[in-house]
Design a protein around this motif. Structure first.
Motif, PDB file in Angstrom:
ATOM      1  N   SER A 190    -109.630  53.777-128.976  1.00 42.64           N
ATOM      2  CA  SER A 190    -109.192  53.678-130.381  1.00 42.64           C
ATOM      3  C   SER A 190    -107.704  53.996-130.495  1.00 42.64           C
ATOM      4  O   SER A 190    -106.971  53.344-131.243  1.00 42.64           O
ATOM      5  CB  SER A 190    -109.995  54.625-131.275  1.00 42.64           C
ATOM      6  OG  SER A 190    -109.672  55.980-131.016  1.00 42.64           O
TER       7      SER A 190
ATOM      8  N   CYS B 226    -108.622  62.528-130.474  1.00 43.58           N
ATOM      9  CA  CYS B 226    -108.443  61.093-130.226  1.00 43.58           C
ATOM     10  C   CYS B 226    -107.403  60.492-131.168  1.00 43.58           C
ATOM     11  O   CYS B 226    -107.162  59.288-131.132  1.00 43.58           O
ATOM     12  CB  CYS B 226    -109.774  60.368-130.381  1.00 43.58           C
ATOM     13  SG  CYS B 226    -110.589  60.757-131.932  1.00 43.58           S
TER      14      CYS B 226
ATOM     15  N   ASN C 115    -108.020  64.033-125.077  1.00 44.78           N
ATOM     16  CA  ASN C 115    -109.078  63.532-125.948  1.00 44.78           C
ATOM     17  C   ASN C 115    -110.040  64.658-126.343  1.00 44.78           C
ATOM     18  O   ASN C 115    -110.004  65.738-125.745  1.00 44.78           O
ATOM     19  CB  ASN C 115    -109.853  62.447-125.184  1.00 44.78           C
ATOM     20  CG  ASN C 115    -109.969  61.183-125.980  1.00 44.78           C
ATOM     21  OD1 ASN C 115    -109.091  60.864-126.769  1.00 44.78           O
ATOM     22  ND2 ASN C 115    -111.059  60.462-125.793  1.00 44.78           N
TER      23      ASN C 115
ATOM     24  N   ALA D 175    -119.812  62.117-130.964  1.00 40.27           N
ATOM     25  CA  ALA D 175    -120.188  61.274-129.831  1.00 40.27           C
ATOM     26  C   ALA D 175    -120.056  61.991-128.495  1.00 40.27           C
ATOM     27  O   ALA D 175    -120.829  61.732-127.568  1.00 40.27           O
ATOM     28  CB  ALA D 175    -119.333  60.010-129.812  1.00 40.27           C
TER      29      ALA D 175
ATOM     30  N   PRO E 134    -112.391  57.910-135.846  1.00 39.25           N
ATOM     31  CA  PRO E 134    -111.569  58.872-135.124  1.00 39.25           C
ATOM     32  C   PRO E 134    -111.262  60.115-135.975  1.00 39.25           C
ATOM     33  O   PRO E 134    -111.438  60.096-137.190  1.00 39.25           O
ATOM     34  CB  PRO E 134    -110.278  58.093-134.831  1.00 39.25           C
ATOM     35  CG  PRO E 134    -110.671  56.648-134.894  1.00 39.25           C
ATOM     36  CD  PRO E 134    -111.762  56.577-135.912  1.00 39.25           C
ATOM     37  N   HIS E 135    -110.773  61.139-135.307  1.00 40.56           N
ATOM     38  CA  HIS E 135    -110.563  62.437-135.935  1.00 40.56           C
ATOM     39  C   HIS E 135    -109.908  62.337-137.317  1.00 40.56           C
ATOM     40  O   HIS E 135    -108.934  61.600-137.509  1.00 40.56           O
ATOM     41  CB  HIS E 135    -109.704  63.320-135.019  1.00 40.56           C
ATOM     42  CG  HIS E 135    -110.533  64.119-134.063  1.00 40.56           C
ATOM     43  ND1 HIS E 135    -109.999  64.888-133.065  1.00 40.56           N
ATOM     44  CD2 HIS E 135    -111.885  64.293-133.987  1.00 40.56           C
ATOM     45  CE1 HIS E 135    -110.970  65.488-132.403  1.00 40.56           C
ATOM     46  NE2 HIS E 135    -112.129  65.134-132.939  1.00 40.56           N
TER      47      HIS E 135
END
Ligand code: F3S
Length: 395
Positions: A141, A120, A80, A351, A291-292
């Motif tokens: 996620s 992620c 992650n 985050a 997410p990425h």
């Protein structure tokens, strides 16, 4: 119920494969016993969460260092996001002290044979299971995406249990590894037009809040891109703890369909948006990529920033996986983004990076990012489309 082990698994538990494997097997068997599993099953892929030093701290690093003394992964294992871009951290305002500790965390994983991707969205960069494959993933996620969109089978692992699965190549067979536990429990009909990733995040927020941990069956959404599904997966898992959903005509799992239907309308979506839009938020931080970000999203951002300049006083992070950043460099997207004064940040996100106290207000297209910006970093938030986020950045 008694958990039956194969001779090899018994050996692992007896310490014949080393200290770390024994500890890992203790974790797997303890979980199996708690959840009433009859046996362990092999997994083919692992995603480990709990990588940022900002979340792990000294105790977490110590645990990892101990496991790395003789632990070795048995299957493809990815990581992650960390708390910083592992190469360009200096220009993002990360302190050398933090960087040193973060590097030690990643080094410990690397020593164990983990592929140190720090993303992620492992499914976008080579850790992509197939339908029906048993895996052990942490990162809510990605778990939700893998179970629902891909149709792989995983429970929502924690950091230690995911690492334990990596070191043993096993997980206990319970929960979402069993077909009968993957059936929909609540049905929702969406009567609203969903146009972009922010809308998919908001609908995830509405369904997550209503459904809690129950498995939703969703009708009324006629199409969704990979980017929109990753946004939805992140949000529904954050606001509700959902680890699998079914979306009629879009996701592949077989399920029974609940009879009673709850309706979700545009006004529910508007109310969710209003909840995430803080009045008088002073936006000094804009982040896309939770997410990425995919290469498609990065291309979109690069196009919008081409020839523009980020307004003074604002910081812009587009967060992604390192392999995707490398591709963006090759395609010239990185140059366009960075020349405008924004940052294409690999390996980290808004985050899990140590950003508390650095900004007042975050604008993002991600409902999940809003949740953590408020809870963890005490930022005010506004949720907008990617296009609106970039417009705000160069206003
Ligand atoms: Fe990923 Fe960070 Fe969002 S881990 S899902 S970018 S909060």
């Amino acid at each position: 119920m008694v958990l039956e082990l194969t001779p090899e698994e018994r050996e692992m538990l007896d310490g014949k494969h080393g200290k770390a494997t024994r500890k890992a097997m203790e974790i797997i068997t303890a979980l199996g016993e708690i959840y009433g599993a009859k046996r362990l099953i092999p997994v083919s892929s692992v995603q480990i969460a709990g990588v940022s030093y900002d979340n792990l701290g000294e105790a977490g690093l110590e645990y990892l260092s101990e496991m790395a003394e003789d632990g070795q992964t048995m299957v493809l294992t990815t990581l992650n996001p960390a708390g910083m871009d592992m190469l360009e951290w200096k220009k993002h305002g990360i302190s050398p002290d933090f960087a040193e500790m973060q590097q030690r965390v990643v080094d410990a994983f690397e020593k164990m044979g983990v592929v140190t991707t720090c993303t992620c969205t492992p499914y976008l960069i080579g850790n992509l299971p197939h339908y029906g494959e048993h895996i052990a993933w942490a990162e809510s996620s990605a778990v939700c995406f893998a179970n629902s969109v891909v149709g792989a089978f995983t429970n929502r692992e924690g950091g230690p249990s995911a690492l334990a699965a990596a070191l043993t190549g096993r997980t206990a067979e319970y929960g979402l590894h069993l077909e009968e536990n993957r059936m929909a429990q609540v049905k929702y009909e969406v009567r609203a037009d969903l146009k972009d990733t922010d809308d998919f995040g908001l609908i995830g927020q509405v369904i997550g809040n209503r459904t809690g941990k129950l498995i939703p069956y969703i009708i009324g959404i006629s199409k969704a891109s990979t980017e929109e599904l990753k946004s939805f997966s992140a949000s529904v898992a954050t606001y509700g703890g959902v680890a699998i959903f079914h979306m009629e005509g879009i996701t592949p799992n077989r399920t029974t369909v609940p009879e009673k239907t709850e309706i979700i309308t545009k006004s529910d979506l508007d109310a969710a948006r209003a909840q995430l839009d803080d009045e008088g938020a002073e936006i000094d931080f804009i982040s896309v990529g939770c997410p990425h970000a995919s290469i498609k999203e990065i291309a979109q951002v690069a196009e919008m920033l081409d020839g523009k300049s980020v307004t003074e006083g604002k910081t812009v992070w587009i967060t992604t996986a390192k392999p995707t950043k490398d591709l963006a460099i090759k395609m010239g997207y990185y140059d366009k983004i960075e020349k405008a004064g924004a940052f294409l940040v690999a390996d980290a996100c808004c985050a899990v990076a140590p950003l508390k106290g650095r900004f007042k207000g975050l604008m993002t297209d991600s409902a999940k990012a809003c949740f953590y910006a408020r809870g963890k970093n005490k930022f005010k938030t506004e949720i907008r489309t990617i296009e609106e986020c970039i417009k705000e950045a160069v206003r």
